[in-house]
Write a protein that holds these residues in place. Structure first.
Motif, short mmCIF file in Angstrom:
data_model
loop_
_atom_site.label_atom_id
_atom_site.label_comp_id
_atom_site.label_asym_id
_atom_site.label_seq_id
_atom_site.Cartn_x
_atom_site.Cartn_y
_atom_site.Cartn_z
N THR A 285 -14.58 6.00 14.51
CA THR A 285 -13.63 4.91 14.75
C THR A 285 -14.44 3.65 15.00
O THR A 285 -15.22 3.58 15.93
N THR B 80 -11.83 17.08 19.82
CA THR B 80 -11.97 16.52 18.48
C THR B 80 -12.45 17.58 17.46
O THR B 80 -11.82 17.75 16.41
N VAL C 287 -14.38 11.30 11.41
CA VAL C 287 -14.09 11.22 12.84
C VAL C 287 -14.32 9.80 13.36
O VAL C 287 -13.71 9.37 14.34
N HIS D 221 -28.43 13.11 11.98
CA HIS D 221 -28.34 12.15 13.08
C HIS D 221 -29.12 10.90 12.71
O HIS D 221 -29.60 10.77 11.57
N SER D 222 -29.28 10.02 13.69
CA SER D 222 -29.85 8.70 13.39
C SER D 222 -31.30 8.78 12.89
O SER D 222 -31.79 7.83 12.29
N ARG E 167 -24.74 14.07 16.57
CA ARG E 167 -25.18 15.20 17.42
C ARG E 167 -24.80 14.97 18.88
O ARG E 167 -25.53 15.38 19.80
N SER E 168 -23.68 14.28 19.13
CA SER E 168 -23.28 14.05 20.52
C SER E 168 -22.75 15.34 21.12
O SER E 168 -22.33 16.26 20.42
N ALA F 180 -19.28 11.75 12.07
CA ALA F 180 -19.02 11.32 13.45
C ALA F 180 -20.21 10.52 13.97
O ALA F 180 -20.86 10.90 14.94
N ALA F 181 -20.49 9.42 13.28
CA ALA F 181 -21.64 8.59 13.66
C ALA F 181 -21.21 7.30 14.35
O ALA F 181 -21.98 6.73 15.11
N GLY F 182 -19.99 6.84 14.07
CA GLY F 182 -19.60 5.53 14.59
C GLY F 182 -20.30 4.40 13.85
O GLY F 182 -20.67 3.40 14.44
N THR G 255 -6.94 14.79 17.97
CA THR G 255 -7.71 14.91 19.22
C THR G 255 -6.77 15.00 20.42
O THR G 255 -6.90 15.88 21.27
P1 NAD Z 1 -22.18 8.89 19.86
O1 NAD Z 1 -22.54 7.45 19.77
O2 NAD Z 1 -22.36 9.62 21.13
O3 NAD Z 1 -22.96 9.69 18.74
C1 NAD Z 1 -23.15 9.18 17.45
C2 NAD Z 1 -24.06 10.10 16.68
O4 NAD Z 1 -24.20 9.60 15.36
C3 NAD Z 1 -25.46 10.21 17.28
O5 NAD Z 1 -25.79 11.58 17.40
C4 NAD Z 1 -26.35 9.52 16.28
O6 NAD Z 1 -27.61 10.17 16.14
C5 NAD Z 1 -25.56 9.63 14.99
N1 NAD Z 1 -25.82 8.50 14.09
C6 NAD Z 1 -25.76 7.18 14.38
N2 NAD Z 1 -26.11 6.44 13.31
C7 NAD Z 1 -26.38 7.31 12.31
C8 NAD Z 1 -26.80 7.16 10.97
N3 NAD Z 1 -27.00 5.96 10.44
N4 NAD Z 1 -27.00 8.27 10.23
C9 NAD Z 1 -26.80 9.50 10.76
N5 NAD Z 1 -26.40 9.70 12.04
C10 NAD Z 1 -26.20 8.62 12.81
O7 NAD Z 1 -20.67 8.95 19.38
P2 NAD Z 1 -19.58 10.15 19.50
O8 NAD Z 1 -18.96 10.13 20.83
O9 NAD Z 1 -20.13 11.40 18.95
O10 NAD Z 1 -18.48 9.58 18.47
C11 NAD Z 1 -18.81 9.37 17.11
C12 NAD Z 1 -17.73 8.54 16.46
O11 NAD Z 1 -16.52 9.26 16.50
C13 NAD Z 1 -17.45 7.21 17.16
O12 NAD Z 1 -17.07 6.27 16.18
C14 NAD Z 1 -16.29 7.53 18.05
O13 NAD Z 1 -15.51 6.40 18.34
C15 NAD Z 1 -15.54 8.49 17.19
N6 NAD Z 1 -14.65 9.42 17.90
C16 NAD Z 1 -13.40 9.52 17.42
C17 NAD Z 1 -12.54 10.42 18.03
C18 NAD Z 1 -11.17 10.53 17.49
O14 NAD Z 1 -10.34 11.16 18.11
N7 NAD Z 1 -10.88 9.98 16.33
C19 NAD Z 1 -12.96 11.20 19.11
C20 NAD Z 1 -14.27 11.08 19.55
C21 NAD Z 1 -15.13 10.19 18.91
#
Ligand code: NAD
Length: 283
Positions: free
Chosen positions: A231, A141, A229, A189-190, A166-167, A208-210, A266
Motif C-alpha cells: 500500500t 494479511t 499486498v 528482500h531489499s 521479509r517483515s 509486500a515491499a511497500g 486483512t
Molecule cells: P516493511 O517495511 O516492514 O517490510 C518491507 C519489506 O520489503 C522488507 O523486508 C524489505 O527488505 C523489502 N523490500 C523493500 N524494498 C525492496 C525492493 N526494492 N526489492 C525487494 N524487497 C524490498 O513492510 P511490511 O509491514 O511488511 O508491509 C509491506 C507492504 O505491505 C507495505 O506497503 C504495507 O503498507 C503493506 N501492507 C498492507 C496490508 C494490507 O492489508 N493491505 C497489511 C500489511 C502491510
C-alpha cells in the motif's frame, strides 16, 4: 487474454457472511466475541486503520473495546493495560495498533498479550507455531492471501512461490504458510540483487515491499498469480500497490487490485481469528 481479477472485497464479504451463524451459535451460549483494540498516540493513518477495525467488528456482531491512549504513556502502564485485558473473559482478542510512538517497543508490547488472545498472530509463540507448520493464529494479511489463492482454486503445492518482503508481519509468515501448503518458496528482500530473475520463475508472486511500481510486466511469467499486498500513496494521494497493475495484468493469469484486494481481506481475517478465539474460549 488479460488477467482475471482476484476480488478481495467480494471474498471478504463472503467470509464475513460465513461468520454470522458462528457468532449466532456463540450468542445462544451467552458468548459474544470481543476484540480489544488499543491505539497509542495520534498518528492519523493508525487512527483510520483502528476506526475501520472497530467498524468491521460492529458490522459483524463482534463487541469491540476501544482504548485510545496518549503518546506519552509509559511502558509499564501500557503493559499493565494489556495484562488487564488478558484477564478479561469478555475479551477474546487483543490488538495493539502498530507502529507505536517512540520510545515504546512494539514487540515487547505484543509479547505481553496472552498468545491465545493474539489475533494478529504476531506474538513470538504464534510466529513460532506458524514456523513449525501448526499455526494457532495465522497473521492476518498472509492468512487473507492464502484464502485468496483458495478462492481461485490455486493450490500452492508443487508451485514456485516468490514472496517479496521479509517483515515479521507479512513476508516471513507469508512464506511459512506457502511452505506449509507445499509450495517451493523464495523470499526476496531489499538486498536481493536481481528480483526480476527470481520473479520470472514464479507461479505465485506475493509482493509486500511497500515500493510502488516495483513489479513490472517483464518480471512476470505468463499466467502467474500475482497478489499485491503493498500500500503506497501516489503523488495525487491515491492508494497504489507494489505491482504495475496495467502492465502486469496483460501477462499474469490472476492479479489482485489495490485497493480492493488484500486490504479488505486483512481486516476480515482479524474478525475470523477473533471468532475462532471466542469459540476456543467457549469450549
Ligand atoms: P516493511 O517495511 O516492514 O517490510 C518491507 C519489506 O520489503 C522488507 O523486508 C524489505 O527488505 C523489502 N523490500 C523493500 N524494498 C525492496 C525492493 N526494492 N526489492 C525487494 N524487497 C524490498 O513492510 P511490511 O509491514 O511488511 O508491509 C509491506 C507492504 O505491505 C507495505 O506497503 C504495507 O503498507 C503493506 N501492507 C498492507 C496490508 C494490507 O492489508 N493491505 C497489511 C500489511 C502491510
Amino acid at each position: 487474454m488479460p488477467a482475471q481479477i482476484i476480488d478481495g472485497k467480494a471474498l471478504a464479504a463472503r467470509l464475513r457472511a460465513e461468520l454470522a451463524p458462528r457468532i449466532a451459535a456463540l450468542r445462544t451460549r451467552g458468548v459474544q466475541p470481543g476484540l480489544a483494540v488499543i491505539l497509542v498516540g495520534d498518528d492519523p493513518a493508525s487512527a483510520v486503520y483502528v476506526r475501520n477495525k472497530v467498524k468491521a467488528c460492529e458490522d459483524t456482531g463482534i463487541r469491540s473495546f476501544f482504548e485510545h491512549l496518549p503518546a506519552g504513556i509509559g511502558e509499564a502502564e501500557l503493559l499493565a493495560r494489556v495484562r488487564r485485558l488478558n484477564q478479561d473473559p469478555a475479551v477474546h482478542g487483543i490488538l495493539v495498533q502498530m507502529p507505536l510512538p517512540r520510545p515504546l517497543d512494539g514487540q515487547k508490547v505484543v509479547e505481553a498479550i496472552a498468545f491465545d488472545k493474539d489475533v494478529d498472530g504476531l506474538h513470538a509463540t504464534n510466529a513460532g507455531l506458524t514456523l513449525m507448520g501448526r499455526p494457532h493464529f495465522r497473521s492476518c494479511t498472509p492468512y487473507g492471501v492464502m484464502k485468496m489463492l483458495e478462492s481461485i482454486g490455486v493450490n500452492p503445492a508443487g508451485k514456485h512461490a516468490v514472496v517479496i518482503g521479509r517483515s515479521n508481519m507479512v513476508g516471513k509468515p507469508m512464506a511459512m504458510l506457502l511452505l506449509a501448503a507445499h509450495a517451493t518458496v523464495t523470499i526476496c528482500h531489499s538486498a536481493t540483487p536481481d528480483l526480476g530473475a527470481l520473479l520470472r520463475q514464479a507461479d505465485i508472486v506475493v509482493a509486500a515491499a511497500g515500493r510502488r511500481g516495483l513489479v513490472t510486466a517483464e518480471m512476470i511469467k505468463p499466467g502467474a498469480v500475482v497478489i499485491d499486498v503493498g500500500t503506497n500513496k501516489t503523488p495525487e494521494g491515491k492508494l497504489a500497490g507494489d505491482v504495475d497493475f496495467a502492465g502486469v495484468s496483460r501477462v499474469a493469469g490472476w492479479i489482485s487490485p489495490v485497493p480492493g484486494g488484500v486490504g479488505p481481506m486483512t481486516i476480515t481475517m482479524l474478525l475470523v481469528n477473533t471468532v475462532e478465539a471466542a469459540e476456543r474460549a467457549a469450549t
